[in-house]
Design an enzyme around this catalytic site. Structure first.
Site, PDB file in Angstrom:
ATOM      1  CD  GLU A  88      -3.266  -0.881   2.170  1.00 28.26           C
ATOM      2  OE1 GLU A  88      -3.309  -0.042   2.907  1.00 28.26           O
ATOM      3  OE2 GLU A  88      -4.191  -1.749   2.038  1.00 28.26           O
ATOM      4  CD  GLU A  91      -3.795  -6.061   3.525  1.00 32.57           C
ATOM      5  OE1 GLU A  91      -4.604  -5.211   3.912  1.00 32.57           O
ATOM      6  OE2 GLU A  91      -2.500  -5.901   3.702  1.00 32.57           O
TER       7      GLU A  91
HETATM    8  C1  BGP Z   1      -4.621  -2.342   5.012  1.00 32.22           C
HETATM    9  C2  BGP Z   1      -3.195  -2.747   5.539  1.00 32.22           C
HETATM   10  C3  BGP Z   1      -3.310  -3.963   6.760  1.00 32.22           C
HETATM   11  C4  BGP Z   1      -4.743  -3.566   7.457  1.00 32.22           C
HETATM   12  C5  BGP Z   1      -5.712  -3.494   6.600  1.00 32.22           C
HETATM   13  C6  BGP Z   1      -7.044  -3.630   7.602  1.00 32.22           C
HETATM   14  O1  BGP Z   1      -4.803  -1.027   4.531  1.00 32.22           O
HETATM   15  O2  BGP Z   1      -2.384  -3.009   4.609  1.00 32.22           O
HETATM   16  O3  BGP Z   1      -1.991  -3.649   7.453  1.00 32.22           O
HETATM   17  O4  BGP Z   1      -4.366  -3.601   8.703  1.00 32.22           O
HETATM   18  O5  BGP Z   1      -5.715  -2.692   5.866  1.00 32.22           O
HETATM   19  O6  BGP Z   1      -6.926  -2.004   7.996  1.00 32.22           O
HETATM   20  P1  BGP Z   1      -7.103  -1.843   9.527  1.00 32.22           P
HETATM   21  O7  BGP Z   1      -6.412  -2.569  10.414  1.00 32.22           O
HETATM   22  O8  BGP Z   1      -7.114  -0.371   9.419  1.00 32.22           O
HETATM   23  O9  BGP Z   1      -8.733  -2.030   9.887  1.00 32.22           O
END
Ligand code: BGP
Length: 469
Positions: free
Chosen positions: A165, A368
């Site tokens: 990201e 993801e």
């Molecule tokens: C993405 C990231 C992750 C992760 C996920 C969920 O942006 O790559 O590291 O955490 O989002 O986000 P959050 O933890 O803010 O719910």
């Protein structure tokens, strides 16, 4: 388009799930690991420190065995740069090298293909103190780190992801704790100079990977959300194009074609924020070619035209932002939301896959996708997360439809394999198939429990996505 003849997913489809080092490992300042920016940030009020997380550092064998029980074909995890090179550059920490080596061996023992993210939000603090990605030297520091990884793990790791990201590092770094722009005179200039260095570092790391490991495959891992216009007003369409370029295409146009997106270029020119580009930089960008695109998808974004009035507003990775004269977020009335306020849009996932494939024509893997929720452990040790099953089912259905439409999909790695600490919303925002028995501040026994989604995903993998019931 209605699809009546659904195609099957490829036999070698990479089913798995993801984690990142700083959110899952713990042992953040022990075993020779140096601090990263995540360890020196002030954690958001009411959320846990990152010293234990899910204790993956000590329990990786048990966790990978559970992943194997689900039938994982791949496991996406990241390497903490400062565990391997505590100061970010220079001396290597053998204990850190051994840890990831063991994780890789454990995966292979279970026939799980390691999918390694080189950098996931955790720049070594020592580098940040010197100026982080703003320094030109950061490019070579990253490439040197990449070389250490290729030398130590290249004999066993076939799939690599460069930077998780990068678009979120640039757009919402303040929120995810990767760097602050407080007090910076022209924050656009700083952020997009950092971004240029990261793009260059990525290009060089991809090139080096191809030279050192001719059989390996490497790609970027941005967060891609197709942006809808709030209405069919022409000005809303322009706003959507603006945000699509700023949020999505800048990163992939550069990774794949080695050129700056023209809308983003104009946007930066307007802000007196064009990056300093040295002779040869653009040749390096052009010469580096990813083998595939990894991308994180949580939901789409919707924007409307924004006039020049008002302030810039920052959201998090998936919600609410405004830039006067460029775009402003619009709550899409057609979509449901998670308990944490993120919109849910499985069809938008298909639209995103279609759009990405028509722009870049590269195989893609979802690195993801998932639902953060307040899961409950029942007295008899169960977690009934039917809401998560529903979310994942609807997204996998859209992958199958996209594949039937000719989009090349290599695999699916939802977030997250196991519960871990959220970027800014603590332990209570859970995503895993495996429940970790701890609260925000009470570590309890950290025992692992299989959620209902664990059994469901096992069946999905067993049937290669045919049985989603
Ligand atoms: C993405 C990231 C992750 C992760 C996920 C969920 O942006 O790559 O590291 O955490 O989002 O986000 P959050 O933890 O803010 O719910």
């Amino acid at each position: 388009m209605t699809i009546k003849n659904m195609k099957k997913l490829p036999e070698d489809f990479l089913w798995g799930a993801s984690t990142s080092a700083y959110q899952v490992e713990g042992a953040n300042l022990t075993h020779g690991k140096g601090p990263s920016v995540q360890d020196i940030k002030k954690v958001p009020e009411g959320t846990s420190e990152l010293d234990v997380c899910s204790d993956f550092y000590n329990r990786y064998k048990e966790d990978i065995a559970l992943m194997a029980e689900m039938g994982f074909k791949t496991f996406r995890f990241s390497v903490a740069w400062s565990r391997v090179i505590p100061e970010g550059a220079g001396k290597v920490n053998q204990e850190g090298i051994d840890f990831y080596s063991n994780v890789i061996d454990e995966c292979l023992k279970h026939n799980i293909e390691p999918l390694v993210t080189m950098f996931h939000f955790d720049l070594p603090a020592a580098l940040e103190k010197k100026g982080g990605w703003s320094r030109r030297e950061s490019v070579d520091e990253f490439v040197e780190f990449a070389r250490v990884l290729y030398e130590n793990y290249g004999d066993r790791v076939k799939y690599w992801l460069t930077i998780n990201e990068q678009n979120m590092l640039t757009l919402v770094g303040d929120v995810i704790g990767t760097g602050s722009t407080e007090g910076v005179a022209n924050k656009y200039k700083k952020l997009y100079q950092d971004n240029h260095h990261m793009l260059l570092a990525q290009a060089k790391a991809m090139k080096l990977c191809h030279e050192m490991l001719p059989n390996a495959k490497i790609g970027p891992a941005p967060n891609i959300s197709l942006v809808y216009p709030a209405s069919c007003k022409p000005e809303d369409m322009l706003a959507a194009q603006n945000f699509n370029a700023i949020r999505n295409w800048l990163y992939l146009d550069m990774a794949v074609f080695g050129r700056y997106n023209n809308l983003v270029w104009a946007y930066l020119e307007e802000r007196d924020a064009l990056p300093d580009i040295e002779p040869g930089d653009m040749d390096i960008m052009k010469a580096a070619k990813p083998d595939f695109i990894g991308f994180n998808y949580y939901n789409t974004a919707t924007v409307e035209w924004a006039d020049d009035e008002g302030e810039v507003k920052l959201g998090d990775q998936q919600s609410g932002a405004k830039e006067p004269g460029v775009y402003q977020s619009f709550a899409n009335p057609n979509l449901l939301r998670t308990e944490f306020g993120w919109e849910i849009d499985p069809m938008g996932f298909r639209a995103t896959m279609r759009e990405m494939y028509s722009r870049y024509h590269l195989p893609m893997i979802v690195t993801e996708n998932g639902l953060g929720a307040y899961d409950k452990l029942t007295e008899d040790g169960k977690i009934h997360d039917d809401y998560r099953i529903e979310y994942l089912r609807k997204h996998i259905e859209q992958i199958k439809l996209a594949v039937s439409e000719g989009v090349e999909m290599m695999g699916y790695c939802p977030w997250s394999a196991i519960d871990l600490v959220s970027t800014h919303e603590g332990v209570v925002k859970r995503y895993g198939f495996i429940y970790v028995n701890r609260d925000e501040f009470d570590l309890k026994d950290l025992a692992r429990y299989r959620k209902d989604s664990f059994y469901w995903y096992k069946k999905v993998i067993e049937t290669n996505g045919e049985d989603l019931s």
